[in-house]
Structures are given as C-alpha cells and as structure tokens.
Design an enzyme around this catalytic site. Sequence first.
Site, PDB file in Angstrom:
ATOM      1  N   TYR A  17     -12.032 -97.633  28.846  1.00 10.57           N
ATOM      2  CA  TYR A  17     -11.108 -98.407  27.588  1.00 10.57           C
ATOM      3  C   TYR A  17      -9.469 -98.530  28.896  1.00 10.57           C
ATOM      4  CZ  TYR A  17     -14.595 -98.123  24.145  1.00 10.57           C
ATOM      5  OH  TYR A  17     -15.554 -97.407  23.667  1.00 10.57           O
ATOM      6  N   TYR A 144     -17.572-101.223  13.412  1.00  7.07           N
ATOM      7  CA  TYR A 144     -17.814-100.879  15.503  1.00  7.07           C
ATOM      8  C   TYR A 144     -18.622-100.102  15.120  1.00  7.07           C
ATOM      9  CZ  TYR A 144     -17.534 -98.287  19.473  1.00  7.07           C
ATOM     10  OH  TYR A 144     -17.150 -98.312  21.271  1.00  7.07           O
ATOM     11  N   ASP A 245     -25.491 -96.934  10.125  1.00  6.99           N
ATOM     12  CA  ASP A 245     -24.929 -96.704  11.571  1.00  6.99           C
ATOM     13  C   ASP A 245     -24.373 -95.161  11.182  1.00  6.99           C
ATOM     14  OD1 ASP A 245     -23.695 -95.593  13.543  1.00  6.99           O
ATOM     15  OD2 ASP A 245     -22.701 -97.713  14.414  1.00  6.99           O
ATOM     16  N   LYS A 274     -24.407 -88.978  18.659  1.00  8.10           N
ATOM     17  CA  LYS A 274     -22.904 -87.826  18.950  1.00  8.10           C
ATOM     18  C   LYS A 274     -23.311 -86.574  18.506  1.00  8.10           C
ATOM     19  CE  LYS A 274     -19.013 -91.294  18.134  1.00  8.10           C
ATOM     20  NZ  LYS A 274     -18.541 -91.463  19.706  1.00  8.10           N
TER      21      LYS A 274
END
Length: 428
Positions: A17, A144, A245, A274
């Site tokens: 980013y 997201y 998710d 993660k």
Amino acid sequence: MSQSDILFDYKHIWHPYSSIVNPLPCYSIISAKGVYLKLKNGKKIIDGMSSWWSTIHGYNHPILNKSLKKQIRKMSHVMFGGITHPSAILLCRKLIKLTPKKLDCVFLSDSGSVSIEVAIKMLIQYWESLGQKRTKILTIKNGYHGDTFAAMSISDPNNSMHEIYNKFLPKNLFADAPTSSFHKEWNPFDIESFRKIIKENSLKIAGVVLEPIVQGVGGMNFYHPMYLKNVKKLCQNYSIPLVFDEIATGFGRTGKLFAFQHADVVPDILCIGKAMTGGTITLAATLASRNIADAISTSSRKCFMHGPTYMANPLACAAANANIKILEKNEWQKQISSIEKQLHENLLPLIHHERVIDVRILGAIGVVECRHFVNMPLIQSFFVKNGVWIRPFRKIIYIVPPYIINSDEIKKLINAIKKALDNDVFFM
C-alpha cells in the site's frame, strides 16, 4: 543493516500500500522478542499491531521456535499432490477438533486471501456439481476479504482500496452493512437489505461471504450478533451456503476462539489464517462441510480444481500445531479478558476527545475513530518516537496487541494515541 541497505530499500523495494516513487517511511527492524520490535539504532518499540493480527503470542516464542527447528531437521517442504506428512495430518485433526463438528474437510493454502479464493471456487464448483450455474456472491458493504481478485470482488466496491479495479472485477451483490453495534440494541430493520437481495436473487447466488461480527479494513465496525443469526436463517431458507471469513478474528482475538461463536451459528465454509501459526510463517485453511466437499468430489470433474505449490508446507503446519498447543492451555481467555478490561478503563475515555467520533472495544481490539483523516507519515514517526508501533488507516487508529502484553505496555500504547490526538499536525 547499513545505510546503503536502507537506500536500496527506498529505491527498489515496493512495500504494501505504498508508492515506489514517493514511499511511506519504513523503519528497519533487526530483531523482535515478546511484544517488542528492535530498531537498527537499538531502540525497542511495543508492537500494538501483532504484525497485522498474526503474532498473538509475541515474537520468538520458545515453543513456536522449537517446533520450527524440529521440523526443519526433517524437511522444510514437500509437495502435497500425491504426498502427505505427519504435520499436516496432525494440524487437520486439530482444526477439525477446534471448529464445529460440521466442518470436517480441510483445504490448506498459503495465505488468507487465497483461502477466500478457495472458498469462492468451492461455491461455484458445488453448484456446478448440482447442475446449476451460480456465480454471484452475496456479501455486505464495508467488507474486506483480501487483495487477490476474487477476494477483491467481494470487498466493498466503493469504499475500499480496490476501487480502481472495479471495471475488471466480477460484479457481486452487496447488502447494506448492519448499523446495530455489538454492544447496543438490535434493530430488526438491519437485515431488510440483505433479506431483499437474497429473496430476489436466490437462484443466482452461489454463496454468502461475511466477516463475522468484526469488519476489519472496511472501518473496524463491530456489529450485532443477531445480524449473523438472521443471515444464517435466510441462508438456510434458500439453501445457500454461508462462508465466514475469520482470517483476522480467528484464534481468540474477539474473546471467543472464533467470532461467529458470539452469535452461536455455524457456517458451511470457514476461512482462517493470520494467527494460525502464531505469526511465524504464512499458512491458511478453508474448512468445508462434508456435503459441499462430497458434492464437488463426486461431480463429473471428480476433484476440486485448486492446488497451491506451498499447500500444507510442513514448517508452517508444525508452527500451527505448536500455536494451537499454546492456545489449548486456555491462558488466552484470561489474557484477552485482561486486555479488554484495560481497554475499557484507559482507551474508552478517549471518546470524549474533540477529535474522536467513537471508541470501540471487543476482546483484544481497541479502535479510535477520528473526525479527520490521519497523516500517516507524521503520526507513524510520532508513534515510533514514543516507543510504540501503531499503523492507522484513513480515520482509524486501532490496536490489536499480542495476547502476552502487560498492563504497563498497554498503557504506553494508549498514552501514545492520546498524545497524538492532542496534536493538530497529525490530522488532515
């Protein structure tokens, strides 16, 4: 790390980013231990981000390190096509034991975003096996799900970093995001947008994909468990698979092992990643119900069409097994409770600050929503100078610290946020 290394990084390495021409400042980390990151000048800073939600037990954890060393003496990697190995078998046993009984088929991949891709491919192939062509995914706004293309197509199309790709991405269905917050009264009207869309498109929808309870990069919103209960009921009414998710929220972050447990509902497919390896090495998983897996596997194609090279990487599986072993001691529940209590005591009062719209807390997640956008380079530098690592985005300053963090370290994180709020220069 030399000055020439820093200059090389600045000129040639594209960070997440960021721009290659005018990149955001990068801080050189030479080692990490516990909750601390060590800069090249020797200064130690408290990591308030758990390396983007992943390093839940802190850095250089002896149990995790031992598992990696033990595994690497045997093999660091082996392909999973036509081959299996003990670390993967043990991990899948553990994942099936940790998750609802319904989810007993495990597909391992190498990142959270890929686990979402896998889930979407499962949905499409599931309906094909039933003789139906369904390609639309229903989700909610402000979501997201990752940076790969199918994952981007179900992330918010207008308010996300992926807006530039909209003309290329497949068009999916977006219901209004729920407005009833986790800790407040449930508003039954919240479900009406979702209800209308699923009713009008029930024969086109391959599946529903949601971040349960916590919407992450979409604004760090914590919504009411009743929303999930209603979504589950509607999915059952229309026989549409439900995908959760849990890449960011899984493994205890919200105070439950998985966020969907706040609503006492069970998905048909679950994506995790993660924190799965305790932040040591990349790994993710997509767990599916037996009926979905069987339908795909007995169709004309006979198999599921996906196979990452590093699927079930032995090192990653070994780390995940050790991570789950740590979690099974159940100390995480006490740790999360302690963090949440202190966030209520010390972070919540910032809601009265003139620059703050809202403060939200759930488990080991603390969010400060500001009235104005944050000046990222300036505030990041300020945080580092004040001995903490906090990485805000847009109007959000948030912390998701390692579970092992102590009271004084949390106070230091919160004090740094408070000092930043008092300074005009950090807001645009």
